[in-house]
Design a protein around this motif. Structure first.
Motif, PDB file in Angstrom:
ATOM      1  N   GLN A 155       0.745  -1.228   0.006  1.00 27.07           N
ATOM      2  CA  GLN A 155      -0.365   0.020  -0.023  1.00 27.07           C
ATOM      3  C   GLN A 155       1.146   1.172  -0.176  1.00 27.07           C
ATOM      4  N   PRO A 156       0.775   2.161  -0.818  1.00 24.88           N
ATOM      5  CA  PRO A 156       2.043   2.338  -1.680  1.00 24.88           C
ATOM      6  C   PRO A 156       1.512   4.737  -0.129  1.00 24.88           C
ATOM      7  N   THR A 157       3.191   5.016   0.483  1.00 24.01           N
ATOM      8  CA  THR A 157       2.365   5.193   1.332  1.00 24.01           C
ATOM      9  C   THR A 157       1.279   6.967   0.521  1.00 24.01           C
ATOM     10  N   PRO A 158       1.347   8.444   1.536  1.00 24.94           N
ATOM     11  CA  PRO A 158       0.633   9.039   0.640  1.00 24.94           C
ATOM     12  C   PRO A 158       1.680  10.452   0.062  1.00 24.94           C
ATOM     13  N   ALA A 159       3.067  10.137   0.085  1.00 27.61           N
ATOM     14  CA  ALA A 159       3.196  10.687  -0.881  1.00 27.61           C
ATOM     15  C   ALA A 159       3.372   9.761  -1.599  1.00 27.61           C
ATOM     16  N   MET A 160       3.903   8.430  -1.957  1.00 26.29           N
ATOM     17  CA  MET A 160       3.834   7.654  -3.191  1.00 26.29           C
ATOM     18  C   MET A 160       2.032   8.202  -4.006  1.00 26.29           C
ATOM     19  N   ALA A 161       1.248   8.463  -3.060  1.00 23.95           N
ATOM     20  CA  ALA A 161      -0.091   7.895  -3.780  1.00 23.95           C
ATOM     21  C   ALA A 161       0.282   9.665  -5.306  1.00 23.95           C
ATOM     22  N   ALA A 162       0.804  10.373  -4.711  1.00 28.59           N
ATOM     23  CA  ALA A 162       1.061  11.835  -4.920  1.00 28.59           C
ATOM     24  C   ALA A 162       2.150  11.674  -5.675  1.00 28.59           C
ATOM     25  N   TYR A 163       2.691  10.805  -6.095  1.00 33.56           N
ATOM     26  CA  TYR A 163       4.088  10.339  -7.558  1.00 33.56           C
ATOM     27  C   TYR A 163       3.747  11.453  -8.481  1.00 33.56           C
ATOM     28  N   ARG A 165       3.918  -3.126 -13.775  1.00 33.54           N
ATOM     29  CA  ARG A 165       3.308  -3.311 -12.838  1.00 33.54           C
ATOM     30  C   ARG A 165       4.075  -2.296 -11.552  1.00 33.54           C
ATOM     31  N   ASN A 166       5.117  -2.720 -11.513  1.00 28.19           N
ATOM     32  CA  ASN A 166       6.234  -1.721 -10.292  1.00 28.19           C
ATOM     33  C   ASN A 166       5.639  -0.030 -10.792  1.00 28.19           C
ATOM     34  N   PHE A 167       5.758   0.321 -12.231  1.00 28.54           N
ATOM     35  CA  PHE A 167       5.619   1.810 -13.178  1.00 28.54           C
ATOM     36  C   PHE A 167       4.359   2.370 -11.812  1.00 28.54           C
ATOM     37  N   VAL A 168       3.395   1.601 -12.296  1.00 30.55           N
ATOM     38  CA  VAL A 168       1.916   1.786 -12.286  1.00 30.55           C
ATOM     39  C   VAL A 168       1.737   1.943 -10.350  1.00 30.55           C
ATOM     40  N   GLY A 169       2.324   0.890  -9.801  1.00 25.91           N
ATOM     41  CA  GLY A 169       2.400   0.784  -8.357  1.00 25.91           C
ATOM     42  C   GLY A 169       2.633   1.803  -7.949  1.00 25.91           C
ATOM     43  N   LYS A 170       3.576   2.983  -8.142  1.00 25.36           N
ATOM     44  CA  LYS A 170       3.883   4.387  -7.644  1.00 25.36           C
ATOM     45  C   LYS A 170       2.544   5.262  -7.501  1.00 25.36           C
ATOM     46  N   SER A 171       1.797   5.247  -8.305  1.00 26.05           N
ATOM     47  CA  SER A 171       0.431   6.022  -8.076  1.00 26.05           C
ATOM     48  C   SER A 171      -0.484   5.115  -7.311  1.00 26.05           C
ATOM     49  N   VAL A 172      -1.259   3.761  -7.819  1.00 23.74           N
ATOM     50  CA  VAL A 172      -2.140   3.337  -7.609  1.00 23.74           C
ATOM     51  C   VAL A 172      -2.260   2.485  -6.353  1.00 23.74           C
ATOM     52  N   ALA A 186      -3.874   0.612  -4.993  1.00 27.83           N
ATOM     53  CA  ALA A 186      -4.230  -1.186  -4.563  1.00 27.83           C
ATOM     54  C   ALA A 186      -4.311  -1.552  -5.950  1.00 27.83           C
ATOM     55  N   ASN A 187      -4.494  -3.113  -5.818  1.00 32.04           N
ATOM     56  CA  ASN A 187      -4.523  -3.829  -7.114  1.00 32.04           C
ATOM     57  C   ASN A 187      -3.729  -3.066  -8.900  1.00 32.04           C
ATOM     58  N   ALA A 188      -2.805  -3.035  -8.404  1.00 35.06           N
ATOM     59  CA  ALA A 188      -2.057  -1.897  -9.775  1.00 35.06           C
ATOM     60  C   ALA A 188      -1.556  -3.336 -10.927  1.00 35.06           C
ATOM     61  N   ASP A 189      -1.218  -4.187 -10.583  1.00 34.47           N
ATOM     62  CA  ASP A 189      -1.745  -5.735 -11.633  1.00 34.47           C
ATOM     63  C   ASP A 189      -2.913  -6.014 -12.238  1.00 34.47           C
ATOM     64  N   GLY A 190      -3.935  -4.706 -11.807  1.00 37.39           N
ATOM     65  CA  GLY A 190      -5.237  -4.801 -12.193  1.00 37.39           C
ATOM     66  C   GLY A 190      -5.156  -3.625 -13.372  1.00 37.39           C
ATOM     67  N   ASP A 191      -4.595  -2.925 -13.184  1.00 38.06           N
ATOM     68  CA  ASP A 191      -4.591  -1.815 -14.209  1.00 38.06           C
ATOM     69  C   ASP A 191      -4.825  -1.800 -15.600  1.00 38.06           C
ATOM     70  N   ALA A 192      -5.323  -0.881 -16.440  1.00 38.70           N
ATOM     71  CA  ALA A 192      -5.509  -1.469 -17.836  1.00 38.70           C
ATOM     72  C   ALA A 192      -3.821  -1.363 -18.426  1.00 38.70           C
ATOM     73  N   ARG A 193      -3.516  -0.304 -17.972  1.00 38.81           N
ATOM     74  CA  ARG A 193      -1.793   0.016 -18.587  1.00 38.81           C
ATOM     75  C   ARG A 193      -1.133  -1.661 -18.937  1.00 38.81           C
ATOM     76  N   VAL A 194      -0.861  -2.345 -17.666  1.00 36.12           N
ATOM     77  CA  VAL A 194      -0.576  -2.938 -17.404  1.00 36.12           C
ATOM     78  C   VAL A 194      -0.854  -4.050 -17.687  1.00 36.12           C
ATOM     79  N   GLY A 195      -2.557  -4.581 -18.149  1.00 35.43           N
ATOM     80  CA  GLY A 195      -2.552  -5.485 -18.862  1.00 35.43           C
ATOM     81  C   GLY A 195      -2.728  -4.629 -20.496  1.00 35.43           C
ATOM     82  N   ALA A 196      -2.597  -3.993 -21.172  1.00 36.99           N
ATOM     83  CA  ALA A 196      -1.557  -3.528 -21.729  1.00 36.99           C
ATOM     84  C   ALA A 196      -0.318  -3.787 -22.421  1.00 36.99           C
ATOM     85  N   VAL A 197       0.441  -3.519 -21.343  1.00 41.38           N
ATOM     86  CA  VAL A 197       1.863  -4.707 -21.730  1.00 41.38           C
ATOM     87  C   VAL A 197       1.812  -6.142 -21.580  1.00 41.38           C
ATOM     88  N   ARG A 198       1.204  -6.660 -20.586  1.00 38.98           N
ATOM     89  CA  ARG A 198       0.926  -7.679 -20.560  1.00 38.98           C
ATOM     90  C   ARG A 198       0.443  -8.271 -21.771  1.00 38.98           C
TER      91      ARG A 198
END
Length: 224
Positions: A81-89, A141-148, A150-162
């Motif tokens: 779970q990202p910290t508030p600072a990570m959420a504002a990435y 997923r690691n890139f998206v996880g810096k701002s998402v 929860a469930n970065a793995d289910g993000d559409a951008r990660v799905g596109a790369v997959r």
């Protein structure tokens, strides 16, 4: 004589009283010590009942963190779970450039696939890609996880790369003749798949927050 007998009796009586006195004194002392020990036991027990769980709880928490850390691996991005600072990435090009590099490298792959004399080189490149075919999905997923949060793995951008990685990966079997096509037909189909993979990478780039960066914008413009 009578005087001597009386003296002996007095002496015997004295020692008898002394023995009784000392025996009672010692017994009372034992009882006092025993009582003191018994009275102190609840305090001792209480002190351990307070201190011991705290230490035990801390140790277990530390073990769990160590365990989680030891078993977490590349899947951390999907559970952390990202910290508030990570959420504002704020997205940084350095954090996603490997996806862009992949997209541009596919241009070279298409060139090799389009020339019968270099199809073998293209196949060698695909074999190398498949040795770690999930690398770019994990990277995304690691890139998206810096701002998402929860469930970065289910993000559409990660799905596109997959999906892009899956298409690229499938080209190895295709060129090896294991999907019903051979020769030029197989190479042409591989080109179609690679171009489609680039479109998926465009989807990622458009949602990366860096679409206005000239390096990213150029790729989007070339492959949309």
């Amino acid at each position: 004589s009578a005087a001597t007998l009386d003296s002996l009796l007095d002496t015997l009586l004295f020692f008898t009283y002394l023995f009784v006195y000392l025996n009672e004194t010692i017994t009372n002392m034992k009882l006092s010590i025993t009582s003191s020990i018994l009275l102190s036991l609840p305090c001792i027990a209480l002190s351990f009942s307070v201190i011991k769980p705290k230490t035990h709880s801390w140790a277990l928490a530390s073990d769990r963190r160590a365990f989680i850390a030891s078993v977490a691996g590349v899947s951390v991005a999907s559970t952390f779970q990202p910290t508030p600072a990570m959420a504002a990435y704020t997205p940084r090009f350095e954090d996603m450039k490997q996806i862009l590099n992949l997209g541009y490298s596919l241009d070279n792959l298409i060139t090799k696939l389009s020339d019968e004399s270099t199809v073998g080189e293209a196949l060698s490149g695909l074999v190398a890609f498949n040795k770690d075919k999930d690398f770019y999905t994990t990277y995304a997923r690691n890139f998206v996880g810096k701002s998402v949060k929860a469930n970065a793995d289910g993000d559409a951008r990660v799905g596109a790369v997959r999906q892009a990685s899956s298409l690229i990966s499938s080209c190895q079997e295709l060129l090896e003749g294991r999907q019903g096509l051979v020769g030029k037909e197989a190479a042409d189909e591989a080109v179609k798949r690679v171009k489609q993979a680039q479109k998926y990478l465009v989807t990622f780039c458009e949602g990366s927050g860096l679409a206005q960066d000239e390096r990213v914008a150029k790729f989007i413009s070339m492959h949309s």
